[in-house]
Motif scaffolding. Structure first.
Motif, PDB file in Angstrom:
ATOM      1  N   THR A  78      22.307 -30.672  -0.170  1.00  0.00           N
ATOM      2  CA  THR A  78      21.840 -31.901  -0.843  1.00  0.00           C
ATOM      3  C   THR A  78      22.981 -32.643  -1.522  1.00  0.00           C
ATOM      4  O   THR A  78      22.984 -33.862  -1.570  1.00  0.00           O
ATOM      5  N   GLU A  79      23.973 -31.920  -2.066  1.00  0.00           N
ATOM      6  CA  GLU A  79      25.031 -32.617  -2.810  1.00  0.00           C
ATOM      7  C   GLU A  79      26.229 -33.012  -1.950  1.00  0.00           C
ATOM      8  O   GLU A  79      27.205 -33.552  -2.459  1.00  0.00           O
ATOM      9  N   THR A  80      26.174 -32.754  -0.626  1.00  0.00           N
ATOM     10  CA  THR A  80      27.268 -33.176   0.261  1.00  0.00           C
ATOM     11  C   THR A  80      27.445 -34.701   0.203  1.00  0.00           C
ATOM     12  O   THR A  80      26.471 -35.440   0.250  1.00  0.00           O
ATOM     13  N   ASP A  81      28.700 -35.141   0.096  1.00  0.00           N
ATOM     14  CA  ASP A  81      28.995 -36.568   0.030  1.00  0.00           C
ATOM     15  C   ASP A  81      28.564 -37.283   1.323  1.00  0.00           C
ATOM     16  O   ASP A  81      28.695 -36.734   2.406  1.00  0.00           O
ATOM     17  N   GLN A  82      28.068 -38.513   1.192  1.00  0.00           N
ATOM     18  CA  GLN A  82      27.555 -39.215   2.374  1.00  0.00           C
ATOM     19  C   GLN A  82      28.626 -39.450   3.444  1.00  0.00           C
ATOM     20  O   GLN A  82      28.322 -39.467   4.635  1.00  0.00           O
ATOM     21  N   GLU A  83      29.871 -39.605   3.018  1.00  0.00           N
ATOM     22  CA  GLU A  83      30.944 -39.784   4.006  1.00  0.00           C
ATOM     23  C   GLU A  83      31.094 -38.538   4.861  1.00  0.00           C
ATOM     24  O   GLU A  83      31.346 -38.600   6.053  1.00  0.00           O
ATOM     25  N   GLU A  84      30.966 -37.382   4.195  1.00  0.00           N
ATOM     26  CA  GLU A  84      31.054 -36.106   4.885  1.00  0.00           C
ATOM     27  C   GLU A  84      29.869 -35.965   5.857  1.00  0.00           C
ATOM     28  O   GLU A  84      30.026 -35.493   6.986  1.00  0.00           O
ATOM     29  N   VAL A  85      28.681 -36.365   5.423  1.00  0.00           N
ATOM     30  CA  VAL A  85      27.503 -36.330   6.289  1.00  0.00           C
ATOM     31  C   VAL A  85      27.762 -37.183   7.534  1.00  0.00           C
ATOM     32  O   VAL A  85      27.498 -36.758   8.664  1.00  0.00           O
ATOM     33  N   ALA A  86      28.336 -38.365   7.316  1.00  0.00           N
ATOM     34  CA  ALA A  86      28.615 -39.261   8.436  1.00  0.00           C
ATOM     35  C   ALA A  86      29.615 -38.614   9.396  1.00  0.00           C
ATOM     36  O   ALA A  86      29.445 -38.682  10.617  1.00  0.00           O
ATOM     37  N   ARG A  87      30.644 -37.980   8.834  1.00  0.00           N
ATOM     38  CA  ARG A  87      31.634 -37.319   9.676  1.00  0.00           C
ATOM     39  C   ARG A  87      30.990 -36.232  10.535  1.00  0.00           C
ATOM     40  O   ARG A  87      31.318 -36.067  11.696  1.00  0.00           O
TER      41      ARG A  87
END
Lengths: 452, 452
Positions: free
Chosen positions: A215-224
């Motif tokens: 849940t706390e993963t940064d959105q940029e990381e999610v996109a990657r």
């Protein structure tokens, strides 16, 4: 070349003409057959009164809800300002929960609470769950609706569940499989489910190497992650590996776009958001602070040159080389910092590679500096027949470019290492320090070599 | 903060250690359970020999094919150089056709033909179809495999067709509906098909407002459409509106990334691709030409200052203001051109809005120039007790910043209007002309006002 934009332009012209003429019937027809995404673009170019007029012509609540999802937040907030809360709540019930959470996060606590209270319990609870997470993390962008089934469910049972319990799911392309404790253990795509024999249990066909995010993963990381593994959605799990939501690829597309724009604008010191509706006054205010860094840098360069005033007095055309020495340094510094900032953003450069990256840029800066320094030195020598002046300006260009490549790569790497956004810090810091260092080294070299 | 990158780093360290130790059995196990996308990142940091060693440990052809898809083209081309053509062809049969077409387009015609001849006819025909289109158009990036069914097909028949005829389709989330002449008339999502009653005909449930693109539509435009309408795939049609392929959202994610990177790098004159494996020599060569523009601009600025040598001789500390006047102009020019170039790329700015956009930037430039010019004028006045010098440098900063905002917005708008990529043209042109104009106006103002 630019079909989307041109089509929107035609639509905008038509709508404006019909608004002027007050041709409601015709307008009504056009608006209700236009995709909400297109209407949202048209809204950018309309006044609030015109926006309200058009919104009132939208027929069903689903189309209204799609428009809510598509509109830019600033426009939407103004549009709903005078709308009855009951009407807003009714529309919000049809809007995807992640979009609702984004919107409510921007409203006052009081207004947000009023709207939540008016919404159907089932919807408002989901939204409240999302509001707990930071807006730029997986938790903040996820949809709380997803399909989770037990391992021993059969294909037929799964399809039944899909028809009975999950009719409202926005993107039911993956089914997640959980064990008896609710932990995520596998994933199946809807297409697999359709092609296996009816009694196959999910555990027999599921893939067990599920890519998931916290849940706390940064959105940029999610996109990657979504980009790297080419998945249509990634499940979001809590600290106990229990699925709590999914992030879908269409949201990722928007994130990648926004993050790229943000990085580009930040590096140029032009704010974070590309808001075209921004007034001249607001745009001026956004850009003012960044220019201050450059102004102060200019004053420092001024003081440095003042310090060498006696040298300048003896050889006044030293001044004429200031632009080329500053310009070459500034430009190669921009190249270096751009390559590093973008590399960090897309993950091709790792913060641990700091010395490797900086050394490479330093070498490139040195070679380019050597080339252009030699070129300038030769031109100067033939123009003034003063080889020492040629050596001076040549060395000045070389040192300026080498230092610029060093500063331009080291600063963003160092900032990234201590978790400061390299894009935002790089722009003003790098440009200003390169200006100052270039001028200082130039006059220092000149004073020594030319014995001024 | 950077989970993906860190995880890859650990994987890379492990693989390198095992390679050194020659621990094949252990290596074999790790490689075959690692996602091809992760292996592809690891390959960037390995020598060709190491890459070959690892590739030979991959067990089944499907995993090899996934690795082919994920590897960067440059790396893949080197890797297959010494591989037997039969082996390559066998793997290529399992690789998505759009990726195969991209690869073959990069090889020599002869080698490309050999490989096509060795591939199964069904596969090679699909690839040859794609090779006809420009690589950066919808035709060049589409997958030729999609599901097209007649309007009177029932839900049950459609599911049967899916199981029988379309078992190999990569992303069967949409079914396209065609009329008797093969023209695209509707779309249905797989999830809709699963939830309706078995005898429902497709025409009863299909959506008729299908968003589609033409084979020659530019890939950036395709990306914009997928992003705007939040679809998972967009059908590509020929000139007669007959579907010939689909572009899926996972390819779009890559395109958006690449295009953003390309724009950022182009604006900084640092090449087009972010290739970290690029050697120092190659990187130097890529960046050399752009710096030439800036070098020539510096020489012109030098000549201008030389022209005002007599003024400079009379008031030598005029030189000390050159950095601040150039710097302020350069920075605001970068802000303006960045906003315009990014706005054009994301579609928030339209080339028809040229005067609107330029006027706004001009106004912002004027206000910021007025502010910082006044600030510099006051500081100068108090430092030298010469109000005319204060007025001179104040006016110089103001004119430099106003002109820079004008040039920085007008140049990319004008280039876009005549269909020249604004990102590539903007960098060198804008920076150089701003440097020259700033210096010229400064000395012109000084000569007139200070009667030098």
């Amino acid at each position: 070349m630019n079909i989307t934009v041109d089509r929107t332009r035609i639509l905008l012209d038509t709508i404006k003409r019909l608004l002027r003429r007050g041709a409601s019937a015709h307008l009504h027809k056009i608006i209700n057959k236009t995709h909400a995404a297109d209407l949202a673009v048209v809204f950018r170019f309309l006044t609030l009164r015109e926006q309200e007029a058009i919104f009132n012509l939208v027929d069903d609540v689903e189309h209204e809800a799609m428009l809510f999802s598509e509109l830019e937040e600033e426009i939407l907030i103004k549009l709903i300002e005078d709308m009855p809360a009951e009407k807003i709540a009714g529309i919000l019930e049809q809007v995807p929960k992640d979009d609702v959470a984004d919107l409510l996060g921007k409203l006052s606590d009081e207004r947000s609470k009023t709207l939540l209270d008016l919404m159907a319990r089932e919807e408002s609870e989901g939204v409240e769950g999302l509001l707990r997470y930071d807006e730029e993390t997986a938790g903040g962008i996820m949809l709380p609706d997803f399909i989770a089934l037990k391992e021993d469910t059969t294909a037929t049972e799964a399809i039944e569940a899909l028809q009975r319990d999950y009719a409202d799911i926005e993107m039911p392309f993956y089914l997640y499989v959980v064990d008896d404790h609710g932990h995520l253990v596998g994933v199946i795509s809807l297409r697999q489910l359709v092609v296996v024999t009816p009694h196959t249990q999910l555990k027999a066909i599921m893939a067990t190497d599920v890519v998931s995010v916290q849940t706390e993963t940064d959105q940029e990381e999610v996109a990657r992650i979504v980009a790297r593994y080419n998945v249509l959605a990634v499940p979001v799990v809590d600290e106990n590996n229990r699925p709590v939501g999914i992030v879908t690829v269409d949201d990722v597309v928007d994130i990648i776009r926004e993050e790229a724009t943000e990085d580009i604008l930040k590096m140029a010191g032009a704010g974070e958001d590309l808001v075209e509706s921004q007034s001249i006054f607001r745009s001026t205010r956004t850009r003012l602070p960044w220019l201050l860094a450059s102004w102060i840098g200019g004053i420092v360069a001024f003081l440095i040159i003042g310090h060498f005033e006696s040298s300048l007095n003896k050889l006044v055309y030293l001044a004429a080389f200031i632009p080329i020495i500053m310009g070459m340094g500034g430009n190669i510094g921009t190249q270096s910092s751009t390559i590093v900032v973008r590399g960090l953003a897309t993950g091709t450069i790792n913060t641990k590679q700091i010395w490797e990256v900086v050394f490479k840029e330093l070498a490139v800066g040195f070679f380019l500096g050597f080339f252009y320094g030699l070129l300038l030195g030769l031109v100067t020598h033939f123009r003034y027949d003063l080889w020492l002046l040629g050596v001076t300006v040549g060395l000045a260009v070389m040192s300026s470019m080498t230092i610029a490549a060093l500063v331009g790569s080291l600063v963003p790497m160092a900032f990234a290492r201590i978790n400061i956004d390299p894009a935002v810090a790089t722009g003003p810091f790098v440009t200003t320090s390169i200006d100052i260092l270039s001028v200082f080294f130039y006059f220092q070299i000149a004073t020594i070599l030319l014995r001024l």
